[in-house]
Design a protein around this motif. Structure first.
Motif, PDB file in Angstrom:
ATOM      1  N   VAL A  27      13.775  14.838   0.368  1.00 32.18           N
ATOM      2  CA  VAL A  27      12.807  14.866   1.176  1.00 32.18           C
ATOM      3  C   VAL A  27      11.517  14.594   0.382  1.00 32.18           C
ATOM      4  N   ALA A  28      11.085  14.872  -0.054  1.00 36.30           N
ATOM      5  CA  ALA A  28      10.032  14.289  -1.308  1.00 36.30           C
ATOM      6  C   ALA A  28      10.468  12.811  -1.998  1.00 36.30           C
ATOM      7  N   GLN A  29      11.775  12.790  -2.204  1.00 37.96           N
ATOM      8  CA  GLN A  29      11.833  11.501  -2.938  1.00 37.96           C
ATOM      9  C   GLN A  29      11.946  10.769  -1.480  1.00 37.96           C
ATOM     10  N   GLN A  30      11.921  10.769  -0.335  1.00 35.19           N
ATOM     11  CA  GLN A  30      11.386   9.790   1.002  1.00 35.19           C
ATOM     12  C   GLN A  30      10.271   9.782   1.039  1.00 35.19           C
ATOM     13  N   ALA A  31       9.810  10.234   0.602  1.00 35.97           N
ATOM     14  CA  ALA A  31       8.565  10.308   0.589  1.00 35.97           C
ATOM     15  C   ALA A  31       7.546   9.484  -0.423  1.00 35.97           C
ATOM     16  N   LEU A  32       8.057   9.728  -1.492  1.00 38.87           N
ATOM     17  CA  LEU A  32       7.807   8.772  -2.179  1.00 38.87           C
ATOM     18  C   LEU A  32       8.155   7.374  -2.353  1.00 38.87           C
ATOM     19  N   THR A  33       8.969   6.729  -1.613  1.00 41.67           N
ATOM     20  CA  THR A  33       9.663   5.621  -1.393  1.00 41.67           C
ATOM     21  C   THR A  33       9.184   4.688  -0.811  1.00 41.67           C
ATOM     22  N   LEU A  34       8.555   5.199   0.280  1.00 40.28           N
ATOM     23  CA  LEU A  34       7.792   5.425   1.767  1.00 40.28           C
ATOM     24  C   LEU A  34       6.403   4.850   1.249  1.00 40.28           C
ATOM     25  N   SER A  35       5.593   6.014   0.362  1.00 41.86           N
ATOM     26  CA  SER A  35       4.817   5.251  -0.616  1.00 41.86           C
ATOM     27  C   SER A  35       4.326   4.411  -0.776  1.00 41.86           C
ATOM     28  N   LYS A  36       5.425   3.778  -1.214  1.00 48.30           N
ATOM     29  CA  LYS A  36       4.514   2.770  -2.155  1.00 48.30           C
ATOM     30  C   LYS A  36       4.607   1.553  -1.249  1.00 48.30           C
ATOM     31  N   ARG A  37       5.198   1.176   0.004  1.00 51.99           N
ATOM     32  CA  ARG A  37       5.213   0.265   0.994  1.00 51.99           C
ATOM     33  C   ARG A  37       3.757   0.016   0.972  1.00 51.99           C
ATOM     34  N   THR A  38       3.052   0.848   0.924  1.00 49.44           N
ATOM     35  CA  THR A  38       1.125   0.361   1.690  1.00 49.44           C
ATOM     36  C   THR A  38       0.134   1.075   0.661  1.00 49.44           C
ATOM     37  N   ALA A  39      -0.373  -0.072   0.442  1.00 51.06           N
ATOM     38  CA  ALA A  39      -1.739   0.502  -0.659  1.00 51.06           C
ATOM     39  C   ALA A  39      -2.602   1.608   0.085  1.00 51.06           C
ATOM     40  N   GLU A  40      -2.701   1.651   1.372  1.00 49.30           N
ATOM     41  CA  GLU A  40      -3.509   3.090   1.995  1.00 49.30           C
ATOM     42  C   GLU A  40      -2.444   4.137   1.678  1.00 49.30           C
ATOM     43  N   SER A  41      -1.364   4.377   1.165  1.00 53.78           N
ATOM     44  CA  SER A  41      -0.630   5.465   0.875  1.00 53.78           C
ATOM     45  C   SER A  41      -1.520   6.289  -0.732  1.00 53.78           C
ATOM     46  N   ALA A  42      -2.145   5.720  -1.502  1.00 51.96           N
ATOM     47  CA  ALA A  42      -2.374   6.028  -2.283  1.00 51.96           C
ATOM     48  C   ALA A  42      -2.474   7.168  -2.883  1.00 51.96           C
ATOM     49  N   ALA A  43      -3.304   7.874  -2.917  1.00 47.03           N
ATOM     50  CA  ALA A  43      -3.083   9.674  -2.050  1.00 47.03           C
ATOM     51  C   ALA A  43      -2.138   9.807  -2.206  1.00 47.03           C
ATOM     52  N   SER A  44      -1.711   9.721  -1.036  1.00 44.61           N
ATOM     53  CA  SER A  44      -0.458  10.458  -1.031  1.00 44.61           C
ATOM     54  C   SER A  44       1.126  10.014  -1.470  1.00 44.61           C
TER      55      SER A  44
END
Length: 567
Positions: A373-390
């Motif tokens: 699940v954490a790896q899914q979160a990491l992959t998803l966070s790369k899709r937009t600059a708005e998720s930099a903190a996440s």
């Protein structure tokens, strides 16, 4: 026929009734239009500016943002051409509000700043005689800063507006300024908002005490400001919960939070309802009552078609289940939230929800599922600059879980962690405490390293002064934070805690390193204490299963006492 100023006042009164009557904004708009036309006929630019400002507010209430902007800009141009200072100031405040409604935050700030700068140029005597205009410009600036998530800027503007309105005994002005301060509490949290307000307000800061919160609630009630009253009730609930002697305070807090929640529900105010729910969970002593209130809010958001509200309420429900150690139910709530988020495009919130689900999977003793699940979160966070903190949080979570599963070299933060460890060794060689502390803090935020890596970095065998090295390391047992706040928890490095035991002659194996410690700073800077918790292993060896207790847990209880003395 009533005089034009009286008719304009009637339009203002109608606009205030918009929460009670859907036709009120239209009626206010019609009245303001007639006053504006009469002012044009009489060439009364100040009255025209006031009428157009009110027209703009009515249009904004009716969701006609472009009409509001166009009307204000046209009239502002005429006032500038005529060189009418007061009319320009009134319209600059209105232009700021209209720009903010159009989500043009830069223009909203620019219009408010232009008006405030103009006031200063016109001199102190002019400023004093036009306090109401100054107040509106400050409120406009504060709202623009709030939308930009600038807590300090919004607090400074709100506090100056409150000071001016109190000095002029202007209740409506006080209500507007207090409303903005209440919004700071809702958007940034009570502790951060109070800190910011305290810096800009002389004497007792508003909403900081039970008395000041009650005064604010009474003022909002007189002004028939339901949103403000609801936010003041939340402040009353927070103050009651903070009082010693839990039971009476909790019951009163529950009543205030419940009343606030009802008001926010009537207003369809998402943030307010969620904050009310958080306080209700704290105030309700019966678990089932708190659970029912949370589930009711989830269902209400669903019935209203408010996906964002439903997701936030489900996350609150998951938090409730986690606190109650009902991890399976927490997982179910988070999965529902993720299903809703899948098509929403709210990537930041989806990443945060995945990270919380990863934590729950870990609590359930499923490290493989937690890592996935954490790896899914990491992959998803790369899709937009708005998720930099996440993305930073996701990299840390994945790195930590990979280290725990014996796959440290694959951790995404591995390279950065090894570089930090080299910096740590250099800090140890130089006996540089400042560099040591900052590097250890960076390491804790990174993960991606093992205990053996830390030991290799800290135990510098070619150091000629081994006793000095040991003394230096013992002195660095606590990570000290300089950040203020009402409740600040600063992690004591897990690696340093057990390294300190080793330096004292006690070397504990991995299964006996169960203690995790924190230093806690209270509301006063001098109020310091500490807390430690023990992490339970999800798996036990066969010989431990046949015992009533786990020896590592007993040993780690003693470690907690040692850790507390180090903080």
């Amino acid at each position: 026929m009533a005089s034009l100023p009286l008719r304009l006042e009637n339009a203002r009164r109608l606009l205030k009734m918009r929460s009670l009557s859907t036709s009120a904004p239209e009626a206010a708009l019609s009245e303001a239009k007639e006053v504006a036309q009469a002012a044009r006929d009489n060439n009364d630019l100040q009255l025209l500016a006031e009428a157009v400002s009110l027209q703009s507010l009515a249009n904004l209430a009716l969701q006609r943002v472009s009409e509001a902007q166009e009307l204000v800009q046209q009239t502002l141009g005429a006032a500038r051409s005529a060189g009418h200072d007061v009319a320009q100031l009134i319209l600059l405040a209105a232009a700021s509000s209209a720009a903010l409604a159009a989500d043009d935050r830069a223009r909203a700030r620019m219009m408010a700043d232009e008006g405030l700068s103009m006031l200063k140029r016109l001199g102190t005597s002019f400023e004093r005689s036009h306090r109401e205009v100054q107040l509106q410009l400050l409120i406009a600036k504060g709202n623009a800063q709030l939308s930009d998530q600038n807590l300090e800027g919004a607090a400074a503007a709100a506090c100056e507006a409150l000071t001016i309105s109190r000095h002029g005994q202007d209740e409506e002005g006080q209500g507007e300024a207090l409303h903005l301060i209440c919004l700071l509490h809702i958007f940034f949290g009570r502790s951060a908002a109070q800190q910011a307000v305290k810096q800009h307000f002389p004497g007792t800061a508003p909403l900081s005490t039970l008395e000041s919160s009650n005064e604010a609630a009474q003022l909002f009630r007189r002004l028939e400001n339901q949103e403000g009253e609801a936010m003041a009730l939340l402040s009353i609930a927070s103050c009651r919960l903070a009082q010693p002697g839990a039971q009476p305070g909790a019951l009163e807090a529950q009543g205030a939070a419940q009343r606030a929640r009802q008001l926010f529900q009537a207003l369809r105010h998402r943030r307010g309802r969620l904050r009310s729910l958080e306080l209700l969970q704290q105030a309700m002593t019966e678990t089932m009552m708190a659970l029912e209130a949370t589930e009711e809010e989830v269902n209400l958001f669903a019935a209203e078609g408010d996906v964002a509200g439903q997701v936030d309420a489900l996350r609150l429900l998951a938090d409730f289940y986690i606190n109650a150690r009902m991890y399976g139910e927490a997982r179910s709530a988070l999965r529902k939230a993720l299903n809703l988020l899948a098509e929403s495009g709210a990537i930041e919130k989806e990443v945060q929800t995945l990270l919380l689900l990863s934590h729950v999977e870990e609590l359930l003793g499923s490290p493989t599922a937690a890592l996935k699940v954490a790896q899914q979160a990491l992959t998803l966070s790369k899709r937009t600059a708005e998720s930099a903190a996440s993305a930073v949080s996701a990299r840390r979570a994945v790195s930590r879980l990979l280290v725990q599963s014996g796959q440290a070299p694959e951790a995404p933060n591995r390279r950065a962690a090894m570089e930090a460890l080299r910096d740590l060794t250099e800090a140890v060689r130089k006996r540089d405490a400042t560099s040591f502390q900052s590097t250890m803090k960076a390491l804790e935020n990174l993960s991606g390293y093992e205990e053996s890596d830390v030991k290799a970095a800290l135990i510098v065998e070619d150091d000629a002064d081994q006793s000095g090295l040991t003394r230096f390391l013992k002195q660095q047992g606590q990570l000290v934070s300089t950040t203020g706040g009402s409740t600040l928890m600063t992690a004591l490095s897990h690696a340093l805690l057990y390294l300190s035991f080793r330096l004292g002659g006690l070397g504990y194996g991995p299964r006996f390193r169960r203690c995790y410690a924190y230093g806690v700073q209270g509301q006063d800077e001098d109020e310091m204490h500490a807390v430690a918790y023990l992490r339970h292993l999800s798996s036990q060896e066969e010989w431990q299963k046949n015992m009533e207790i786990q020896p590592p847990m007993l040993d780690s209880m003693q470690h907690s006492l040692n850790a507390v003395t180090m903080t």
